[in-house]
Design a protein around this motif. Structure first.
Motif, PDB file in Angstrom:
ATOM      1  N   VAL A 127      -1.671  36.576 -24.134  1.00 55.12           N
ATOM      2  CA  VAL A 127      -2.643  35.842 -24.939  1.00 55.12           C
ATOM      3  C   VAL A 127      -3.236  34.732 -24.100  1.00 55.12           C
ATOM      4  CG1 VAL A 127      -3.044  34.555 -27.062  1.00 55.12           C
ATOM      5  CG2 VAL A 127      -1.330  36.357 -27.014  1.00 55.12           C
ATOM      6  N   GLU A 128      -4.559  34.792 -23.889  1.00 54.31           N
ATOM      7  CA  GLU A 128      -5.226  33.821 -23.023  1.00 54.31           C
ATOM      8  C   GLU A 128      -6.289  33.054 -23.791  1.00 54.31           C
ATOM      9  OE1 GLU A 128      -5.118  36.172 -18.749  1.00 54.31           O
ATOM     10  OE2 GLU A 128      -6.879  36.382 -20.048  1.00 54.31           O
ATOM     11  N   PRO A 129      -6.286  31.740 -23.687  1.00 57.04           N
ATOM     12  CA  PRO A 129      -7.424  30.983 -24.213  1.00 57.04           C
ATOM     13  C   PRO A 129      -8.608  31.157 -23.267  1.00 57.04           C
ATOM     14  CG  PRO A 129      -5.865  29.512 -23.156  1.00 57.04           C
ATOM     15  CD  PRO A 129      -5.245  30.879 -23.135  1.00 57.04           C
ATOM     16  N   LEU A 130      -9.769  31.431 -23.803  1.00 59.66           N
ATOM     17  CA  LEU A 130     -10.936  31.617 -22.944  1.00 59.66           C
ATOM     18  C   LEU A 130     -11.440  30.277 -22.440  1.00 59.66           C
ATOM     19  CD1 LEU A 130     -10.772  34.413 -24.411  1.00 59.66           C
ATOM     20  CD2 LEU A 130     -13.211  34.578 -24.000  1.00 59.66           C
ATOM     21  N   THR A 131     -11.923  30.270 -21.202  1.00 59.56           N
ATOM     22  CA  THR A 131     -12.430  29.058 -20.579  1.00 59.56           C
ATOM     23  C   THR A 131     -13.943  29.175 -20.404  1.00 59.56           C
ATOM     24  OG1 THR A 131     -12.086  29.959 -18.360  1.00 59.56           O
ATOM     25  CG2 THR A 131     -10.264  28.750 -19.343  1.00 59.56           C
ATOM     26  N   GLY A 132     -14.552  28.124 -19.875  1.00 60.84           N
ATOM     27  CA  GLY A 132     -15.998  28.114 -19.688  1.00 60.84           C
ATOM     28  C   GLY A 132     -16.675  27.180 -20.669  1.00 60.84           C
ATOM     29  N   TYR A 133     -15.872  26.398 -21.383  1.00 56.23           N
ATOM     30  CA  TYR A 133     -16.401  25.423 -22.331  1.00 56.23           C
ATOM     31  C   TYR A 133     -15.399  24.277 -22.402  1.00 56.23           C
ATOM     32  CZ  TYR A 133     -12.943  27.394 -25.511  1.00 56.23           C
ATOM     33  OH  TYR A 133     -11.780  27.819 -26.078  1.00 56.23           O
ATOM     34  N   SER A 134     -15.794  23.195 -22.976  1.00 57.05           N
ATOM     35  CA  SER A 134     -14.899  22.045 -23.099  1.00 57.05           C
ATOM     36  C   SER A 134     -14.702  21.730 -24.580  1.00 57.05           C
ATOM     37  CB  SER A 134     -15.480  20.821 -22.379  1.00 57.05           C
ATOM     38  OG  SER A 134     -16.746  20.479 -22.914  1.00 57.05           O
ATOM     39  N   GLY A 135     -13.512  21.214 -24.900  1.00 53.83           N
ATOM     40  CA  GLY A 135     -13.232  20.834 -26.269  1.00 53.83           C
ATOM     41  C   GLY A 135     -12.905  22.021 -27.155  1.00 53.83           C
ATOM     42  N   ASP A 136     -13.086  21.828 -28.466  1.00 57.42           N
ATOM     43  CA  ASP A 136     -12.821  22.885 -29.419  1.00 57.42           C
ATOM     44  C   ASP A 136     -13.886  23.972 -29.328  1.00 57.42           C
ATOM     45  OD1 ASP A 136     -10.743  21.323 -30.226  1.00 57.42           O
ATOM     46  OD2 ASP A 136     -11.732  20.569 -32.036  1.00 57.42           O
ATOM     47  N   PHE A 137     -13.521  25.157 -29.791  1.00 52.56           N
ATOM     48  CA  PHE A 137     -14.485  26.257 -29.840  1.00 52.56           C
ATOM     49  C   PHE A 137     -14.438  26.847 -31.246  1.00 52.56           C
ATOM     50  CE2 PHE A 137     -16.682  30.159 -29.206  1.00 52.56           C
ATOM     51  CZ  PHE A 137     -17.469  29.989 -28.080  1.00 52.56           C
ATOM     52  N   ASP A 138     -15.401  26.476 -32.053  1.00 46.91           N
ATOM     53  CA  ASP A 138     -15.485  26.931 -33.429  1.00 46.91           C
ATOM     54  C   ASP A 138     -16.429  28.129 -33.475  1.00 46.91           C
ATOM     55  OD1 ASP A 138     -15.649  27.186 -36.217  1.00 46.91           O
ATOM     56  OD2 ASP A 138     -15.320  25.038 -36.470  1.00 46.91           O
ATOM     57  N   VAL A 139     -15.869  29.332 -33.662  1.00 46.36           N
ATOM     58  CA  VAL A 139     -16.667  30.560 -33.607  1.00 46.36           C
ATOM     59  C   VAL A 139     -17.499  30.716 -34.875  1.00 46.36           C
ATOM     60  CG1 VAL A 139     -16.580  33.068 -33.456  1.00 46.36           C
ATOM     61  CG2 VAL A 139     -14.974  31.683 -32.130  1.00 46.36           C
ATOM     62  N   GLU A 140     -18.766  31.015 -34.694  1.00 39.30           N
ATOM     63  CA  GLU A 140     -19.634  31.354 -35.813  1.00 39.30           C
ATOM     64  C   GLU A 140     -19.698  32.862 -36.008  1.00 39.30           C
ATOM     65  OE1 GLU A 140     -22.179  31.486 -38.967  1.00 39.30           O
ATOM     66  OE2 GLU A 140     -21.015  29.817 -38.177  1.00 39.30           O
ATOM     67  N   GLY A 141     -19.648  33.604 -34.894  1.00 39.21           N
ATOM     68  CA  GLY A 141     -19.685  35.053 -35.000  1.00 39.21           C
ATOM     69  C   GLY A 141     -19.532  35.701 -33.637  1.00 39.21           C
TER      70      GLY A 141
ATOM     71  N   ASN B 271     -10.891  35.853 -18.415  1.00 39.30           N
ATOM     72  CA  ASN B 271     -10.812  35.045 -19.628  1.00 39.30           C
ATOM     73  C   ASN B 271     -11.866  33.937 -19.617  1.00 39.30           C
ATOM     74  OD1 ASN B 271      -9.650  33.521 -17.579  1.00 39.30           O
ATOM     75  ND2 ASN B 271      -8.211  32.508 -18.953  1.00 39.30           N
ATOM     76  N   SER B 272     -12.950  34.150 -18.869  1.00 41.52           N
ATOM     77  CA  SER B 272     -13.994  33.130 -18.755  1.00 41.52           C
ATOM     78  C   SER B 272     -15.228  33.516 -19.561  1.00 41.52           C
ATOM     79  CB  SER B 272     -14.382  32.928 -17.295  1.00 41.52           C
ATOM     80  OG  SER B 272     -15.405  31.962 -17.171  1.00 41.52           O
ATOM     81  N   LEU B 273     -15.827  32.516 -20.194  1.00 37.46           N
ATOM     82  CA  LEU B 273     -17.072  32.683 -20.935  1.00 37.46           C
ATOM     83  C   LEU B 273     -18.238  32.164 -20.111  1.00 37.46           C
ATOM     84  CD1 LEU B 273     -16.215  31.433 -24.541  1.00 37.46           C
ATOM     85  CD2 LEU B 273     -16.624  33.789 -23.840  1.00 37.46           C
ATOM     86  N   THR B 274     -19.415  32.726 -20.352  1.00 38.28           N
ATOM     87  CA  THR B 274     -20.640  32.241 -19.709  1.00 38.28           C
ATOM     88  C   THR B 274     -21.589  31.751 -20.787  1.00 38.28           C
ATOM     89  OG1 THR B 274     -20.424  33.818 -17.890  1.00 38.28           O
ATOM     90  CG2 THR B 274     -22.596  32.837 -18.244  1.00 38.28           C
ATOM     91  N   TYR B 275     -22.000  30.514 -20.676  1.00 35.61           N
ATOM     92  CA  TYR B 275     -22.964  29.935 -21.612  1.00 35.61           C
ATOM     93  C   TYR B 275     -24.362  30.372 -21.206  1.00 35.61           C
ATOM     94  CZ  TYR B 275     -25.885  26.294 -23.791  1.00 35.61           C
ATOM     95  OH  TYR B 275     -26.861  25.624 -24.481  1.00 35.61           O
ATOM     96  N   ILE B 276     -25.094  30.955 -22.141  1.00 38.10           N
ATOM     97  CA  ILE B 276     -26.461  31.399 -21.863  1.00 38.10           C
ATOM     98  C   ILE B 276     -27.378  30.200 -22.042  1.00 38.10           C
ATOM     99  CG2 ILE B 276     -28.244  33.078 -22.461  1.00 38.10           C
ATOM    100  CD1 ILE B 276     -26.063  34.817 -23.673  1.00 38.10           C
ATOM    101  N   GLU B 277     -27.596  29.465 -20.963  1.00 48.34           N
ATOM    102  CA  GLU B 277     -28.406  28.251 -21.030  1.00 48.34           C
ATOM    103  C   GLU B 277     -29.889  28.610 -21.097  1.00 48.34           C
ATOM    104  OE1 GLU B 277     -27.104  24.933 -18.542  1.00 48.34           O
ATOM    105  OE2 GLU B 277     -25.705  26.358 -17.622  1.00 48.34           O
ATOM    106  N   PRO B 278     -30.673  27.797 -21.746  1.00 49.05           N
ATOM    107  CA  PRO B 278     -30.301  26.648 -22.578  1.00 49.05           C
ATOM    108  C   PRO B 278     -30.342  27.004 -24.058  1.00 49.05           C
ATOM    109  CG  PRO B 278     -32.619  26.542 -22.084  1.00 49.05           C
ATOM    110  CD  PRO B 278     -32.123  27.882 -21.580  1.00 49.05           C
ATOM    111  N   ILE B 279     -29.797  28.155 -24.421  1.00 47.29           N
ATOM    112  CA  ILE B 279     -29.893  28.621 -25.791  1.00 47.29           C
ATOM    113  C   ILE B 279     -29.024  27.764 -26.703  1.00 47.29           C
ATOM    114  CG2 ILE B 279     -29.717  30.625 -27.299  1.00 47.29           C
ATOM    115  CD1 ILE B 279     -31.779  30.756 -24.995  1.00 47.29           C
TER     116      ILE B 279
END
Length: 325
Positions: free
Chosen positions: A171-185, A217-225
């Motif tokens: 079980v891995e927490p995904l990285t690529g963001y800071s703080g909490d990650f509240d999923v919308e979908g 386990n890394s996320l990529t932020y689609i900037e600047p969406i």
């Protein structure tokens, strides 16, 4: 109940030494009656290895069920669960197993089933510790992995679970963001999983779009969406994949505070934009693909639309038929 059965026993004549004794043959019908299964709110159907798994409440409590399409092949795999209403059922198939979410002591826990009663067990305590109560949500299958949001009390995080065989999971927490990650979908296809994140700026509810290919386990932020929620209308609601792109509700024109047109993204900032010439001020909902994934349908302002992903290929096919949209 009274019933009349008719049988053709002519094939038995060859085994009789005296055909005239056929009238002395006594036939005994052996039958086993199976009670009719009662489902109050079945839902969340997933298929695995020719079987259909689903969740339902019933007179004996909520449960995970499996069926092969026959009465004898339909039975419970778990008992006395708490699932909530059918619209909130969470169940997916991945890595030759079925994963679902059920409530234990007021907390949403992750369960797994291999199709047997003994193999249907809660695994979130194993993943996070016996004392943990992680509150699992947004359960999604992607590339034989399971993605979900979990909150152990310190804030929501995005995780992925990789089955390693037997009862063991990484079980891995995904990285690529800071703080909490509240999923919308979350929504994806065979190559890319798109994930929308909610966060508050204090005055606005804002949503960001991320992606992952499942190889790390890394996320990529689609900037600047980054879009804002307006009047309770959330971007990325009813998001749907078609042709390797995600389609979702986005802002009107260049004004980020007006939600109500169809957008698409290929996972890059350059490839994320409003579908040109689609009607503005109308909130696309109930999206679904047709024609083997070549066309997308959606409902907006009571009309049913179909689109190939371009402005010129978007048109109304039925007008004023959905009064609630």
């Amino acid at each position: 109940y009274a019933s009349v059965f008719e049988f053709d026993i002519s094939s038995l004549l060859e085994s009789l030494s005296d055909p005239d004794s056929i009238d002395k043959v006594e036939m005994v019908l052996l039958a086993k009656a199976f009670p009719t299964q009662t489902f109050t709110a079945p839902g969340g159907y997933v298929e695995l290895d020719g079987l259909t798994f689903f969740l339902s409440d019933g007179p004996d409590g909520d449960a995970l069920w499996v069926t092969d399409g026959t009465i004898t092949g339909t039975h419970k795999l778990s008992t006395k669960l708490t699932l909530g209403d059918a619209a909130s059922y969470q169940i997916v198939a991945a890595a030759e197993q079925v994963y679902f979410v059920a409530n234990i002591d007021g907390h949403q826990e992750l369960w797994v089933s291999n199709g047997t009663v003994g193999g249907t067990v809660c695994i979130s305590r194993e993943m996070f510790g016996d004392e943990s109560k992680p509150n699992i949500s947004h359960l999604t299958a992607f590339k034989n992995q399971v993605y979900f949001e979990a909150d152990e009390g310190s804030g929501p995080k995005l995780y992925r679970a990789l089955p390693t065989g037997g009862k063991t999971y990484i079980v891995e927490p995904l990285t690529g963001y800071s703080g909490d990650f509240d999923v919308e979908g979350m929504v994806g296809d065979d190559e890319t999983l798109f994930i929308s994140q909610w966060y508050s700026t204090g005055t606005l509810d804002t949503y960001r779009l991320y992606k992952t290919h499942g190889s790390s386990n890394s996320l990529t932020y689609i900037e600047p969406i980054s879009f804002n929620s307006v009047n309770g209308i959330k971007p990325f609601r009813d998001a749907t994949m078609m042709g390797g792109q995600v389609y979702f509700t986005g802002p009107h024109g260049t004004t980020p505070d007006i939600i109500g047109v169809l957008w698409s993204s290929d996972g890059t900032a350059e490839g994320t934009s409003r579908v040109e010439k689609t009607p503005s001020g109308q909130i696309p909902r109930a999206m679904a693909t047709i024609d083997r994934g070549k066309l997308l349908t959606y409902v907006a302002s009571g009309n049913l639309y179909v689109t190939d992903g371009t402005g010129h290929g978007t048109k109304v096919v039925i007008s004023d038929i959905f009064s609630n949209f």
